[in-house]
Motif scaffolding. Structure first.
Motif, mmCIF file in Angstrom:
data_model
loop_
_atom_site.group_PDB
_atom_site.id
_atom_site.type_symbol
_atom_site.label_atom_id
_atom_site.label_comp_id
_atom_site.label_asym_id
_atom_site.label_seq_id
_atom_site.Cartn_x
_atom_site.Cartn_y
_atom_site.Cartn_z
ATOM 1 N N ILE A 20 0.847 -1.184 0.000
ATOM 2 C CA ILE A 20 0.000 0.000 0.000
ATOM 3 C C ILE A 20 0.886 1.239 0.000
ATOM 4 O O ILE A 20 1.780 1.372 0.832
ATOM 5 C CB ILE A 20 -0.922 0.029 1.241
ATOM 6 C CG1 ILE A 20 -1.852 -1.174 1.222
ATOM 7 C CG2 ILE A 20 -1.705 1.323 1.310
ATOM 8 C CD1 ILE A 20 -2.672 -1.329 2.479
ATOM 9 N N ASP A 22 0.808 5.057 0.673
ATOM 10 C CA ASP A 22 0.006 6.101 1.312
ATOM 11 C C ASP A 22 0.796 7.398 1.266
ATOM 12 O O ASP A 22 1.719 7.611 2.036
ATOM 13 C CB ASP A 22 -0.304 5.713 2.751
ATOM 14 C CG ASP A 22 -1.207 6.712 3.445
ATOM 15 O OD1 ASP A 22 -1.698 7.634 2.782
ATOM 16 O OD2 ASP A 22 -1.409 6.550 4.662
ATOM 17 N N ILE A 27 -4.290 6.940 -1.281
ATOM 18 C CA ILE A 27 -3.896 5.611 -0.826
ATOM 19 C C ILE A 27 -4.120 4.661 -1.995
ATOM 20 O O ILE A 27 -5.236 4.522 -2.479
ATOM 21 C CB ILE A 27 -4.715 5.159 0.396
ATOM 22 C CG1 ILE A 27 -4.487 6.114 1.568
ATOM 23 C CG2 ILE A 27 -4.342 3.734 0.776
ATOM 24 C CD1 ILE A 27 -5.366 5.836 2.757
#
Length: 68
Positions: A20, A22, A27
């Motif tokens: 992920i 971010d 995101i």
């Protein structure tokens, strides 16, 4: 310069481990588009820049001419 690269290396590790990215505004998960790879590239480029500078990747050229 090695100390300056540590936060970027930590971010690269977290991005690759979790999958992920971010950025604080967006995101993005791995495989959802090119944003994940763009963010990963940005962080790794800064990390490798600081590592390159720390390993004396840029050295001052000597101005003395070679004698024959």
């Amino acid at each position: 310069m090695l100390m300056a690269s540590l936060p970027f290396l930590h971010d690269v590790y977290l991005i690759m481990a979790s999958g992920i990215a971010d950025s604080g505004e967006y995101i993005v998960q791995r495989g959802d588009g090119w944003g994940y790879y763009a963010y990963l590239f940005k962080k790794s480029a800064f990390a490798f820049l600081f590592i390159w500078l720390a390993t004396l990747g840029t050295k001052e050229k000597s101005d003395t001419p070679k004698s024959e």
